[in-house]
Write a protein that holds these residues in place. Sequence first.
Motif, PDB file in Angstrom:
ATOM      1  N   HIS A 143     -46.506 -24.573  27.833  1.00  0.00           N
ATOM      2  CA  HIS A 143     -45.829 -25.256  28.938  1.00  0.00           C
ATOM      3  C   HIS A 143     -44.345 -24.863  28.926  1.00  0.00           C
ATOM      4  N   PRO A 144     -43.720 -24.721  30.091  1.00  0.00           N
ATOM      5  CA  PRO A 144     -42.292 -24.367  30.124  1.00  0.00           C
ATOM      6  C   PRO A 144     -41.423 -25.324  29.306  1.00  0.00           C
ATOM      7  N   GLN A 145     -41.789 -26.602  29.276  1.00  0.00           N
ATOM      8  CA  GLN A 145     -41.010 -27.562  28.487  1.00  0.00           C
ATOM      9  C   GLN A 145     -41.105 -27.237  26.991  1.00  0.00           C
ATOM     10  N   THR A 146     -42.252 -26.735  26.573  1.00  0.00           N
ATOM     11  CA  THR A 146     -42.417 -26.335  25.166  1.00  0.00           C
ATOM     12  C   THR A 146     -41.491 -25.164  24.851  1.00  0.00           C
ATOM     13  N   LEU A 147     -41.376 -24.221  25.777  1.00  0.00           N
ATOM     14  CA  LEU A 147     -40.468 -23.092  25.574  1.00  0.00           C
ATOM     15  C   LEU A 147     -39.014 -23.558  25.468  1.00  0.00           C
ATOM     16  N   ARG A 148     -38.648 -24.537  26.292  1.00  0.00           N
ATOM     17  CA  ARG A 148     -37.288 -25.088  26.214  1.00  0.00           C
ATOM     18  C   ARG A 148     -37.056 -25.774  24.861  1.00  0.00           C
ATOM     19  N   GLN A 149     -38.068 -26.479  24.391  1.00  0.00           N
ATOM     20  CA  GLN A 149     -37.969 -27.156  23.093  1.00  0.00           C
ATOM     21  C   GLN A 149     -37.819 -26.132  21.959  1.00  0.00           C
TER      22      GLN A 149
END
Length: 148
Positions: A30-36
């Motif tokens: 998920h894009p949020q995982t990449l940001r994390q």
Amino acid sequence: MDGRRRNPYELTDESPVYVISVAAQLSGLHPQTLRQYDRLGLVSPDRTAGRGRRYSARDIELLRTVQQLSQDEGINLAGIKRIIELENQVAALQSRVAELSAAVDGAAAALQQREAQVHASYRRDLVPYQDVQQTSALVVWRPKRPQD
């Protein structure tokens, strides 16, 4: 680099070309995982002038590795970060060993060349020493006495 001129438009594994949505799709995250992961320092993509993230093919591979270590191996993110750091350190050390090995090879070649130059400079009119056969003769030396 290898000293050759590179085409500025040539894409390599390090070329930051994927926006976060494409990188998320390619990595299966998920894009949020990449940001994390970026905030934690696990995978740090390049940034555009507008601060947008741009992922390279190498970053995508690293994202897949992080996911595999986390999901399949059960390693926590701190452990994964340490593994990545150690792998990077090993790669840097292997590169340094290769550099030093090349330097040693170059020094050995230079030494052999210098040794050949020294041997070539030897005088050819000298006769090599040959051992005289051993005899059992005894020679007694007596100094002359000064005459008074």
